[in-house]
Design a protein around this motif. Structure first.
Motif, PDB file in Angstrom:
ATOM      1  N   SER A  55       0.807  -1.223   0.000  1.00 34.08           N
ATOM      2  CA  SER A  55       0.000   0.000   0.000  1.00 34.08           C
ATOM      3  C   SER A  55       0.836   1.267   0.000  1.00 34.08           C
ATOM      4  N   LEU A  56       2.116   1.177   0.350  1.00 30.79           N
ATOM      5  CA  LEU A  56       2.983   2.356   0.366  1.00 30.79           C
ATOM      6  C   LEU A  56       3.669   2.611  -0.968  1.00 30.79           C
ATOM      7  N   ARG A  57       3.614   1.667  -1.881  1.00 34.64           N
ATOM      8  CA  ARG A  57       4.413   1.761  -3.096  1.00 34.64           C
ATOM      9  C   ARG A  57       3.781   2.689  -4.132  1.00 34.64           C
ATOM     10  N   LEU A  58       4.587   3.629  -4.615  1.00 35.18           N
ATOM     11  CA  LEU A  58       4.138   4.584  -5.621  1.00 35.18           C
ATOM     12  C   LEU A  58       4.476   4.147  -7.046  1.00 35.18           C
ATOM     13  N   GLN A  59       5.134   3.007  -7.198  1.00 38.76           N
ATOM     14  CA  GLN A  59       5.524   2.430  -8.495  1.00 38.76           C
ATOM     15  C   GLN A  59       6.720   3.126  -9.124  1.00 38.76           C
ATOM     16  N   PRO A 107       6.116 -15.417  -0.592  1.00 36.25           N
ATOM     17  CA  PRO A 107       6.937 -14.764  -1.623  1.00 36.25           C
ATOM     18  C   PRO A 107       6.515 -13.314  -1.860  1.00 36.25           C
ATOM     19  N   LYS A 108       5.223 -13.029  -1.753  1.00 33.32           N
ATOM     20  CA  LYS A 108       4.762 -11.655  -1.960  1.00 33.32           C
ATOM     21  C   LYS A 108       5.343 -10.722  -0.904  1.00 33.32           C
ATOM     22  N   LEU A 109       5.402 -11.181   0.346  1.00 33.30           N
ATOM     23  CA  LEU A 109       5.995 -10.373   1.412  1.00 33.30           C
ATOM     24  C   LEU A 109       7.458 -10.070   1.099  1.00 33.30           C
ATOM     25  N   PHE A 110       8.234 -11.100   0.756  1.00 30.66           N
ATOM     26  CA  PHE A 110       9.653 -10.890   0.489  1.00 30.66           C
ATOM     27  C   PHE A 110       9.850 -10.004  -0.741  1.00 30.66           C
ATOM     28  N   GLY A 111       8.983 -10.152  -1.739  1.00 29.90           N
ATOM     29  CA  GLY A 111       9.070  -9.308  -2.922  1.00 29.90           C
ATOM     30  C   GLY A 111       8.818  -7.847  -2.604  1.00 29.90           C
ATOM     31  N   ASN A 112       7.841  -7.584  -1.757  1.00 28.77           N
ATOM     32  CA  ASN A 112       7.577  -6.199  -1.363  1.00 28.77           C
ATOM     33  C   ASN A 112       8.699  -5.639  -0.512  1.00 28.77           C
ATOM     34  N   ALA A 146      -0.636   4.899  -0.750  1.00 27.43           N
ATOM     35  CA  ALA A 146      -0.422   5.463  -2.082  1.00 27.43           C
ATOM     36  C   ALA A 146      -1.759   5.800  -2.740  1.00 27.43           C
ATOM     37  N   GLU A 147      -2.765   4.974  -2.511  1.00 30.23           N
ATOM     38  CA  GLU A 147      -4.091   5.229  -3.081  1.00 30.23           C
ATOM     39  C   GLU A 147      -4.648   6.554  -2.590  1.00 30.23           C
ATOM     40  N   LEU A 148      -4.492   6.842  -1.297  1.00 28.59           N
ATOM     41  CA  LEU A 148      -5.004   8.098  -0.762  1.00 28.59           C
ATOM     42  C   LEU A 148      -4.152   9.276  -1.223  1.00 28.59           C
TER      43      LEU A 148
END
Length: 664
Positions: A157-161, A188-193, A639-641
């Motif tokens: 949720s923090l990623r701005l891309q 894997p999703k956790l480690f990727g983030n 990031a959405e907000l």
């Protein structure tokens, strides 16, 4: 309103240690949780050495995967205070799926009396409503971003891309319940983030050597080392991010300037109301030199200049940008003013009264939503009888009681926030021109030409007077506040009331009430007709007090608010509008189209405005968001907000609906 975080179900063992019933696992070592933290996380990430060698004004960011009781945060805070340069800043980002109830938190942290100075300050700032999403807590140079939710989604949720904005974490505390007890977190999703949020060379440490953890970290690009574990644990893992996996855009990156954020040495702010004051203070606290221009004779000379104003938010029973922002802005503002100007924040409670059937229905829905939270301390529904007891005057309406809200002295708040060694102010200076030449912004004020590296437009409706921001859809709303001499009866009012209008308790022999709401009016003279309108609004709430006031000659003040079409503030970088239109022109054909290109943005130009009638509630969090954009820091909201408050959002919506561009 965001969903409540599922609060931790704690079992207290005979030795006083907390245990999670959901995971049947302990929060920290039975031998010594604090020593375990110091060994596993502080020592294995070499924090004392790294912090001692930080540059002046540096920011060091820690990421953590399980907040738990907050012990790791408090231990890091203690070490930071002992080793880091005074001008440096620590940012601690952490996630927690099941936050502890304040009572359990207090009991757990009482096990570590040596951390009492830190734990008490932290507990005092703990969110009164543990809603899912991002919560920013500020403790001087130490920031805590607590994200309530599932770990991988919370980090996502923090990623701005954009790598230059997302790769912020210098060290990871890979904590949480053991993989055997809580396999759903260690994915894997956790480690990727984690990897996507890490700077090159970021370190990590974790108490576990489980196979799925080792595989997940390796696949994400981390190099692993096994070292002796703490206490009875034979081994633990630590290591460094060595391989960077670059990520493609998942959505159209219209919100992103192409250039990487650079910490400015100095910033020029146009506008000295609550917007200008809060962003000036946010940057000054980060060591940035700030020059502020205000066209009036003092801070808060425009819409922020009333003698008394209330602090309140518009809660919503449903999740969504407006409701989520109002909730987080209110909680942040309550903490903010207590920290920065406690003598001007009269936060002894506020009543939001339900004067209409529609408002009663809405408040019932909000009350039902609040009931999902165990012992929350943000707001509670009360009867008319209970409201009367709290207020000290008879009230015929039920309402919502906000024990941590109240009223402020607005103009004095603005002045107080601007009293900082890194801030210089120029009053009676109206900025007449803003143009970009030879890599700098050029301003003209009071007959002088001024050069600026970075400029922030904060002048409410005046933001549109400058060509680069002329298309922003800000609209003026005239508001007139009335002031009356307090009477013996009106002096009985103990807390601020708001409903169809508002009234404050007596202060220095006077009370404020109002305010009118006149769309698209730009005149600011006092009008007797609007005094009568305010008196009628007050009469609907407190007829006896209104009758007493009616014999007086009122003083007051009229000023202009600035609002946006969606009633959310504007905070962020200002694009080159022609580049934005051409780069994303194909959104007119398909608004869901992924266009993986970046438009040009105005270098070093930002806007903060559109705070409407809740400026003092919105400004602190909005300023923290804008400071994060400018400094390239982790966001205080999702990031959405952040995109929901972005200056370019209106132009992108128009493209997606194939409408004429804003401002045309």
């Amino acid at each position: 309103m965001s969903k409540p975080g599922k609060q931790a179900d704690i079992q207290w063992r005979e030795d006083g240690q907390p245990l999670s019933r959901a995971y049947d696992d302990i929060y920290f070592s039975s031998a010594s949780g604090l020593e375990e933290t110091r060994y596993v996380f502080l020592q294995q990430n070499a924090l004392a050495e790294r912090w001692a060698n930080l540059n002046e004004h540096a920011t060091f960011t820690i990421g953590e995967t399980g907040f738990g009781t907050g012990l790791n945060f408090l231990a890091a805070w203690e070490l930071w205070q002992e080793t880091a340069p005074k001008s440096a800043r620590l940012h601690f980002i952490t996630v927690e799926k099941s936050p502890l109830h304040p009572q359990d938190l207090r009991r757990a942290l009482a096990l570590w009396p040596q951390l009492e100075a830190f734990s008490q300050t932290f507990i005092d700032g703990y969110p009164p409503l543990l809603a899912e999403g991002v919560h920013r807590l500020q403790f001087g140079p130490v920031s805590l971003t607590l994200i309530i939710g599932e770990a991988s989604e919370a980090l996502q949720s923090l990623r701005l891309q954009q790598e230059c904005r997302d790769r912020l974490v210098d060290a990871w505390f890979l904590d949480g319940f053991a993989p055997a007890k809580n396999p759903d977190m260690w994915t894997p999703k956790l480690f990727g983030n984690m990897a996507s949020l890490s700077r090159t060379g970021a370190t990590f440490s974790t108490f576990t050597c489980a196979g799925l953890v080792k595989r997940g970290l390796r696949d994400a690009g981390f190099a692993l080392n096994k070292v002796p574990g703490f206490g009875s644990k034979r081994e633990m893992l630590c290591g460094t991010l060595e391989t960077l996996h670059h990520n493609d855009f998942k959505t159209t990156p219209w919100h992103l300037p192409a250039t990487a954020p650079q910490r400015p040495e100095s910033v020029t702010i146009i506008g000295g109301g609550i917007s200008g004051a809060t962003i000036a203070r946010a940057l000054a606290e980060r060591g940035v030199r700030v020059q502020l221009f205000e066209r009036g004779p003092a801070p808060g000379s425009g819409g922020s200049g009333n003698d008394q104003g209330i602090l309140y938010g518009k809660l919503s029973p449903k999740p969504g940008p407006n409701g989520d922002f109002n909730l987080n802005a209110l909680m942040f503002a309550q903490r903010y003013y207590r920290q920065y100007c406690p003598q001007l924040a009269h936060f002894n409670g506020l009543l939001q009264l339900a004067q209409t059937d529609k408002e009663q229905q809405l408040q019932q829905q909000i009350s039902d939503a609040l009931a999902q939270y165990r012992d929350q301390n943000l707001a509670q529904a009360i009867s008319a009888e209970e409201a009367s007891t709290l207020a000290g005057v008879a009230l015929p309406f039920s309402g919502l009681y906000f024990p941590g809200a109240g009223w402020l002295e607005p103009q004095k708040v603005c002045t107080s926030l601007l009293e900082h060694e890194n801030i210089t102010r120029q009053h009676c200076h109206e900025v007449e021109m803003l143009a970009r030449r030879q890599g700098l912004w050029h301003l003209r004020a009071a007959g002088k030409d001024i050069e600026a590296e970075t400029v922030i437009l904060c002048g409410a409706n005046d933001i549109r007077h400058f060509a680069p921001a002329a298309v922003l859809p800000l609209r003026p709303i005239r508001g007139q506040v009335s002031r009356a001499l307090a009477t013996e009866a009106s002096s009985q009012l103990r807390i601020a009331l708001c409903g169809e209008g508002y009234i404050t308790p007596a202060h220095e022999g006077r009370q404020s009430f109002g305010a009118t709401f006149k769309l698209k009016e730009s005149a600011t003279e006092l009008r007797e007709s609007e005094h009568r309108e305010n008196l009628q609004t007050l009469s609907d709430l407190l007829p006896d007090l209104a009758a007493e006031f009616s014999t007086q000659a009122f003083t007051g003040r009229a000023a202009l608010r600035a609002a946006t079409p969606d009633y959310l503030p504007i905070a962020g970088p200002i694009p080159n509008w022609e580049s934005l239109q051409s780069t994303y022109a194909n959104l007119r054909k398909n608004r869901k189209l992924l266009i993986g290109e970046l438009a040009d943005y105005q270098p070093g130009l930002y806007a903060m405005g559109g705070l409407g009638s809740r400026g003092f509630t919105y400004a602190p969090l909005t300023a923290e968001l804008l400071a994060s954009w400018i400094m390239g820091e982790a966001l205080p909201v999702s990031a959405e907000l952040a995109l929901a408050l972005h200056p370019a959002r209106f132009a992108i919506r128009d493209l997606g609906k194939n409408r004429p561009s804003v401002g045309n």
